[in-house]
Enzyme design. Structure first.
Site, short mmCIF file in Angstrom:
data_model
loop_
_atom_site.label_atom_id
_atom_site.label_comp_id
_atom_site.label_asym_id
_atom_site.label_seq_id
_atom_site.Cartn_x
_atom_site.Cartn_y
_atom_site.Cartn_z
CB CYS A 426 -72.06 14.65 140.54
SG CYS A 426 -70.34 14.09 140.44
NE ARG A 429 -74.62 11.34 140.19
CZ ARG A 429 -75.91 11.15 139.89
NH1 ARG A 429 -76.71 10.58 140.76
NH2 ARG A 429 -76.38 11.55 138.73
CD1 TRP A 598 -61.73 13.18 137.21
CD2 TRP A 598 -61.02 12.23 139.10
NE1 TRP A 598 -62.22 11.92 137.24
CE2 TRP A 598 -61.80 11.30 138.39
CE3 TRP A 598 -60.46 11.84 140.32
CZ2 TRP A 598 -62.04 10.02 138.87
CZ3 TRP A 598 -60.69 10.58 140.79
CH2 TRP A 598 -61.47 9.68 140.07
CD GLU A 603 -66.00 20.05 135.60
OE1 GLU A 603 -66.35 20.63 136.64
OE2 GLU A 603 -65.43 18.94 135.58
#
Length: 1432
Positions: A426, A429, A598, A603
């Protein structure tokens, strides 16, 4: 062979001061002595070119001037006194936890050079299990910072470093447990050394400086040894103050060398990289590092303690020590070996849990549970070993009996946040600490799951301002009874396979779409059809639920330049809520724990452009008229960049949260740096963290990272439909759902959603109070917030601070006692917040409670004290920032106080500042209520605003009536009725407790008893004022123990005349001598039905009516608006009712009436004779009669078993002196009571007003009138100490009164103390001498004691004690600053800073008792200022 010096922590350095640039380094002030610390070294300056000074060095001496015990200003003067061209000999102490030594060696040309080696002084264990030291220097120079020096030496040094780096490339790689990720195919592996995992010590910052040490003109070498004892450890705290030591602009041109010597009395064997230094240079190559987990039986068990990672863009190196925790049993290896790397595998085994294969034994679960509980309690700023031990015992017992256990609410929150923090893939973070956790572990069916998911989506969407949150459903017990969300994300688009092999919609969801169709969902065959939620409860067949359209926020994509882009019809959802990930916390598995953050723009671009997904890239390229015939035209790159532009533009235009990949990687690098400081490392999967486009121009691309797994963790799991055992037919819906009915039920459910969610959002209301007013306001606030939240009221003293970082909404209502003091039940929480905000500070350096709280809010700039709601978008913190202990907390503070005090609402401001400094999110700026004017109205306005903002923040504003909730402000006591409260006369089996016991229970405080032994009038002549000395015999009470300076709290008795008038007005005539008990009517619902009972009031003990009004309730203070509202309901006359209703609104009419008449309860009842008052009404609604505090005027060593008090008899007239005469409740009580009478009291320690621990420190005592009270105990104690042969310091007493022959208190005692040396100087100020101007203590201070004050307070760190009313204290403070300004020749600002510093260091003491004899004039002055400010 190099010439090694002995290691040490004291260094002597000679630096030649230059005409431009001075000594070449900056300093700042430390919070304790020695006060000067090197804060920066100017590149190219004198200090820099030597390479022998480091940031963090403490300056102990310059030439012959000792700086260890001087003020900061004096230290700066000594440093600036060195003239250009002269040499400054500096005595330095290295930073805490490290030692330094010199190492002289030679390069290949035989030239000498000096290396300063800085190493940890903390013994650690190296890879061979030997005790060693962490070093950042030695013959291996790969970690060193190489200084550029004249004569071309820098070129040779770079070549030398390159050779060393080339050698490190041959080091064995670290495998099987930790995967080292980088963009560079050839990664040098520097030597590993043992290092402590200390969150306060960033090991990566330890460096070795290499400098040329050839003699030059203007410099010489020193070869002497200085045996200097070790210094104390240092703490780098406080506000930085930058200073040019020459007073001029700093240049970076001229080079002048310095000479240095470093010695230490005790020799230690030099260590390099945690291993004993080899005897020959040929043996310097470090041994190979062995892998953490064995991949074969031939691998060694030796394990490194940290791994050095390089940033190939900046050249900096950092050390990851956190990965060593993956050596514990609860961690899992990455699966990499020496011969293969699994870094690019999508779902590797070590990141997945298959319930059919991975079944944990009881032993494994127990081991992981114990490790997690230790993590949880280890994360707390406030350690509680007993609580940890108790919790561990509970967990162990539960696992042994049942094979499992349950997490507490706070453990669940901690586990969820830590799992996100540990997720190596991730990139966002940095927000881990702002995760909102919804706990739905209690659900037992899919309908409840769907309701929870709707709540999740509504909170997360937040009208486009996306908030990260996670929802927990029941944990796994048996995978055949799992709770699962079959959808991989809440919002997914259907994919329909066509006979010709083509796909309509999202190809990634074709299989799941078929599952939905088999469950009864009707396909629409569009490109962006939102799939239903498929939910499974307790292992049963799943149910399907349509997501309400208003909860599925979507964004239509368009391009800022290409208008045709919108016509393509692309869109995507706003909230990326992943619902198929398993949370592994403490050995417990949560297969249903949907989570959202979010989107990052890339992506969405990949979802639509990847070949295996929507594959629209070529369509966009053709629309752009790009050459798609060959890839060398870079048409894919161009089209993909423009697609990303469209995504970002669309989301930003619709005000939906999104991050571009550059901002995301920058925020990750901030997170990476934070984690290195806090935890010593940061796991990361470089393949996933690097963005899919523009990778090499983002900072993460160049950063090496380690990929390892820590627990708690997020895990992949197989799709549930692949192993689910169907109970019924696959193509039959478990419950027949008609979509019209479903849509209708969804609308109904949606309307209830806000309240359902709000009931699960907890609001904690903390209060601290001396009089009970803050508690009253806190209860009112609780009534308001219970309309929309699960609110509870907790006293600060009863609050467990370990829960603070897991709170969601915190409201604080607190008063400020005296001149900036916290209330007694707020001291501990305030102290704890100070410690949490400054973990690097020792408690000895924090100053006293009072002085800390009165100044602490000044450390935060005003812009940072604003609420997030009030900020403009440009002021709001970046979504990438979420560090800090309380990053997930929303809070608001309301303070009560009196503007008669200079530090108005100081404690409330301190709490507000501390919560903000700990990264809490301020909902609303601090509210202030002045007891002298407008307190009720201020609270009403603030409470209504904060409730509205909280509703909007937590998305309940649409479903909750703010006006209805705010109606609680009109009076929370309107619920009183004759049917709810009653008086029971002579109840059976009830006895009246002793008064001490009754007061102790009533006030929840241990109350002791004393007897009035003696009362002496201290004033002579005809005076309109009176002062008495009361002496109490405390021999019967063992709890009465005190020190000079402490306070005694006395519970008074109301005047008989007022009590009689109230008893006469009671409607229900009860014998005043009969024993009565207040009872409350309560109803309880039980399995047998509703049970009704009259229960005794838990607050008021059984007593007579007269005792209740005399000893327990406040009947002299003006009734509150809430009580007036109840009186209005009881009034028979319409005019009186209207007037009472007007006053009950608490607005200006009430304030004017209250200020002008100051009516007590009896007078209010007389003003409104038609009010029908019952005893139960008053006993249930009146405020408690509070104690009064007095400074103790005696020493227990001189008067054992006695307590003396100096009491001013308070009396004044209302209405500007023409109205009714008022008498102080407690002072008149003490003046009229008979000798031998019992008093009820307790001791309140005043730790900030005790005599200095160092009895030789000089003390200046300033106290006019009864302000002399505590000083009597001081001189008595000093007289006793002198008789015992103790050495005491000088004491000067400055006393003020009106006339020497009338109110000169303790005149003879003072002379006696002066004769025996307890007081060395005595000065007086008289304000009413005939024919002379008024003279007050501040005038004498400036005119007669200026030299003494300057010498004692500035030069000799003396103490000043001030006792008296607030106006005098403020005048003395200003006078003292004037004295320092003139005598020290400093500016007003510097004088003010010095006085503030004295307060912070516990050298400036105040005991302020506020308004007494001048009540009316002070009240009037304050009100006039308030009214004027409101008009402006």
């Amino acid at each position: 062979m190099p010439n090694l010096s002995k290691p040490g922590d004291i260094i002597s350095a000679d630096i030649c001061k230059r005409s431009i640039g001075g000594l070449g380094f900056l300093v700042r002030e430390r919070r304790r002595k020695p006060v000067v610390i090197v804060s920066d070294i100017i590149e190219g300056g004198a200090a820099h070119d030597t390479g022998l000074l480091e940031v963090g060095d403490v300056v102990l001496k310059v030439n012959s001037v000792d700086l260890t015990n001087v003020s900061y200003q004096e230290a700066l003067y000594a440093l600036r006194a060195v003239k250009p061209g002269e040499t400054a000999t500096l005595l330095l102490r290295v930073r805490d936890g490290f030692t330094s030594r010199l190492e002289t060696t030679f390069n290949h040309q035989g030239q000498a050079r000096t290396v300063r080696i800085t190493e940890s002084s903390v013994p650690v264990v190296n890879s061979e299990g030997k005790s060693s030291k962490l070093t950042n220097g030695g013959p291996n120079l790969d970690n060193r910072i190489v200084r550029s020096t004249p004569n071309g030496q820098n070129t040779r040094r770079r070549e030398s470093v390159k050779k060393i780096e080339s050698k490190t490339n041959s080091l064995s790689e670290l495998t099987c447990g930790v995967c080292l990720s980088s963009n560079n195919p050839t990664i040098p592996q520097p030597p590993r050394v043992s290092a402590p995992n200390d969150r306060r010590q960033d090991v990566s910052q330890t460096v070795t400086k290499v400098v040329n040490d050839e003699p030059k003109s203007g410099s010489s070498k020193m070869a002497e040894t200085k045996n200097i004892p070790n210094g104390h450890s240092i703490t780098n705290g406080g506000n930085a103050k930058w200073n040019d030591l020459n007073g001029n602009a700093i240049a970076k041109d001229d080079v002048v060398d310095a000479t240095i010597v470093a010695r230490r009395p005790t020799e230690k064997t030099p260590l390099v990289n945690g291993i004993e230094k080899p005897k020959s240079a040929e043996s310097h190559t470090p041994t190979s590092v062995k892998p953490i987990h064995k991949s074969s039986s031939t691998e060694s068990n030796h394990q490194p303690s940290y791994h050095t990672l390089r940033n190939w863009e900046t050249g900096t190196r950092t050390n990851d020590t956190l990965y060593t925790k993956c050596m514990k049993a609860q961690s899992v290896a990455t699966g990499c070996t020496r011969n293969k790397c699994l870094g690019s595998v999508m779902n590797p085994d070590h990141m997945s849990i298959d319930p059919r294969k991975n079944v944990r034994s009881k032993e494994e679960k127990l081991e992981m549970a114990v490790d997690f509980i230790k993590q949880y309690y280890g994360s707390m700023k406030r350690k509680n070993p007993e609580m940890e031990k108790k919790r561990l015992a509970e967990v162990v017992e539960s696992i042994e009996k049942t094979g499992s256990y349950q997490l507490t609410e706070y453990e669940l929150i901690f586990g969820a946040k830590t799992a996100w923090r540990n997720a190596p893939r991730c990139i966002g973070r940095i927000q881990w600490n702002k995760l909102q956790v919804f706990d739905y572990r209690h659900v037992d069916n899919t309908a409840q799951m769907f309701d929870a998911i709707c709540n999740h989506l509504k909170y997360a969407t937040n009208k486009g301002n996306i908030r990260s949150c996670i929802t927990f459903f029941p944990q796994r017990t048996d995978y055949k009874k799992d709770f699962r969300v079959w959808s991989s994300q809440y919002i997914r688009y259907a994919g329909y396979g066509q006979p010709d092999g083509s796909i309509i919609g999202d190809p990634a969801n074709v299989e799941f779409t078929e599952v939905c169709i088999k469950l009864g969902w009707k396909p629409k065959f569009g490109r962006f059809d939102i799939l239903p939620l498929v939910l499974q409860a307790n292992g049963e067949d799943p149910d399907i639920y349509e997501i309400p359209p208003d909860l599925a926020l979507e964004v239509k994509l368009r391009h800022p330049r290409f208008k045709w882009f919108e016509e393509l019809g692309y869109k995507w959802c706003a909230v990326p809520a992943v619902s198929n990930v398993l949370l592994d916390i403490g050995g417990l598995e949560f297969p249903a724990a949907p989570f959202n953050g979010w989107f990052m723009g890339t992506e969405i671009a990949r979802d639509l452009c990847d070949v295996a997904r929507y594959n629209v890239l070529q369509d966009v390229a053709e629309k752009m008229n790009l050459d798609t015939r060959n890839t060398s035209s870079l048409w894919k790159d161009i089209a993909l960049v423009e697609f990303n532009v469209a995504v970002l533009h669309s989301y930003q235009s619709d005000r939906v949260t999104i991050m571009d990949h550059h901002s995301a990687t920058q925020s990750f690098m901030k997170h990476y740096a934070n984690e290195l400081k806090l935890r010593g490392g940061c796991p990361g999967d470089w393949v996933w963290l690097t963005p899919p486009i523009s990778g090499s121009i983002t900072p993460i691309f160049h950063q090496e990272v380690l990929n390892y797994i820590l627990h708690p963790s997020c895990k992949y799991q197989p799709d549930p439909w692949k192993y689910h055992v169907w109970k019924g037919k696959v193509n039959k819906v478990k419950k027949a759902i008609r979509f019209k009915e479903l849509a209708k039920s969804v609308l109904i459910m949606s309307s209830m959603m806000g309240k359902a969610m709000a009931n699960r959002v907890k609001a904690t209301i903390l209060y601290a109070s001396e009089t009970g007013k803050s508690l009253e306001y806190a209860k009112t606030l609780c009534d308001i917030f219970n309309h929309a939240f699960a609110a509870k009221v907790v006293c600060m003293d009863d609050y467990d601070i370990v829960h603070l970082e897991h709170e969601t909404l915190l409201l604080v209502v607190t008063s400020t006692f005296g001149n900036g003091d916290p209330p007694e039940n707020g001291v501990n929480l305030g102290q704890t917040l100070v410690e949490l905000s400054k973990p690097e500070e020792s408690q000895d350096n924090l100053g006293t409670d009072k002085t800390r709280f009165t100044s602490i809010h000044n450390v935060t700039p005003s812009v940072r004290r604003r609420s997030s709601v009030a900020m403009e978008p440009i002021d709001l913190p970046d979504i990438g920032e979420a560090t800090g202990l309380l990053a997930n907390l929303r809070f608001a503070v309301f303070g009560l106080g009196s503007r008669a005090y200079p530090h108005f609402c100081a404690f409330a401001h301190a709490i507000d500042t501390l919560l903000g400094e700990l990264s809490g999110d301020r909902l609303l700026e601090i509210g202030e209520g002045d007891e002298l004017c407008g307190q009720e109205e201020s609270f009403r306005n603030w409470a209504k605003k904060v409730f509205q903002i909280a509703c909007e923040t937590f998305c309940v504003g649409e479903d909750v009536s703010v006006e209805a909730a705010s109606a609680s402000l009109a009076g929370q006591d309107r619920s009183w009725s004759p049917n709810k409260f009653r008086i029971a006369v002579d109840p059976e089996d009830v006895e009246e407790p002793a008064l001490l016991e009754g007061l102790s229970n009533f006030h929840k405080k241990k109350v002791s008893g004393c007897k009035l032994k003696k009362r002496t009038n201290l004033q002579s002549g005809e005076q309109d004022r009176g002062t008495i000395l009361v002496e109490f015999d405390s021999s019967s009470s063992s709890e009465i123990k005190y020190l000079p300076g402490d306070h005694i709290g006395i519970y008074p008795c109301n005047q008989t005349e007022i009590v009689d008038r109230i008893l006469e007005r009671l409607h229900d005539k009860v014998d005043e001598k009969a024993l009565i008990q207040l009872q409350i009517f309560e109803q309880r619902t039980t399995p047998l039905g509703v049970i009704s009972n009259w229960l005794p009031d838990k607050r008021l003990p059984a007593c007579t009516l007269r005792t209740a009004f005399e000893r327990y309730f406040d009947i002299t203070t003006c009734p509150t608006p809430q009580l007036l509202k109840i009186f209005a309901d009881c009034a028979a006359d319409d005019k009186e009712k209207a007037r009472l209703l007007e006053l009950s609104e608490g607005k200006s009419e009430y304030e004017e009436w209250k200020f002008h008449f100051l009516p007590n309860l009896a007078e209010v009842l007389a003003e409104f004779p038609s009010v029908r008052v019952e005893a139960s009404l008053l006993l249930s609604q009146l405020s408690p009669l509070q104690c009064r505090y007095y400074s103790i005027s005696s020493s227990t060593d001189v008067y054992p078993n006695e307590v003396h008090c100096t009491v001013a008899i308070v009396s004044y007239n209302t209405q500007g002196g023409s109205g009714t005469k008022r008498h102080g409740v407690c002072s008149s009580y003490l003046n009229r009571m008979e000798l031998g009478s019992d008093i009820c009291c307790f001791i309140r320690p005043a730790t900030s007003f005790h005599l200095p621990k160092n009895s030789s420190a000089p003390c200046l005592l300033i106290g006019p009138g009864t302000g002399i009270a505590p000083f009597r105990s001081f001189w008595q104690q000093r007289m006793y100490d002198i008789k015992q042969g103790k050495q005491v310091g000088e004491v000067a007493l400055l006393f003020g009164c009106r006339h020497p022959d009338r109110d000169h208190l303790y005149k003879d005692e003072i002379q006696e103390a002066k004769n025996c040396g307890a007081i060395t100087e005595y000065h007086t100020a008289f304000s009413r001498l005939p024919g002379q101007p008024k003279q007050y203590v501040q005038h004498v201070l400036k005119e007669q004691l200026a030299d003494l004050a300057y010498d004692w307070l500035l030069k000799n760190s003396g103490h000043v004690y001030i006792c008296g009313d607030v106006t005098m204290a403020d005048d003395v403070n200003n006078a003292l600053m004037e004295v320092l300004e003139k005598k020290a020749n400093i500016s007003k600002k510097e004088a003010r800073e010095h006085v503030t510093k004295m307060k912070e260091q516990g050298l400036y003491h105040e005991d302020i008792f506020g308004v007494t004899l001048r009540t009316y004039e002070v009240n009037k002055s304050v009100r006039q200022r308030h009214v004027t400010s409101k008009k402006k």
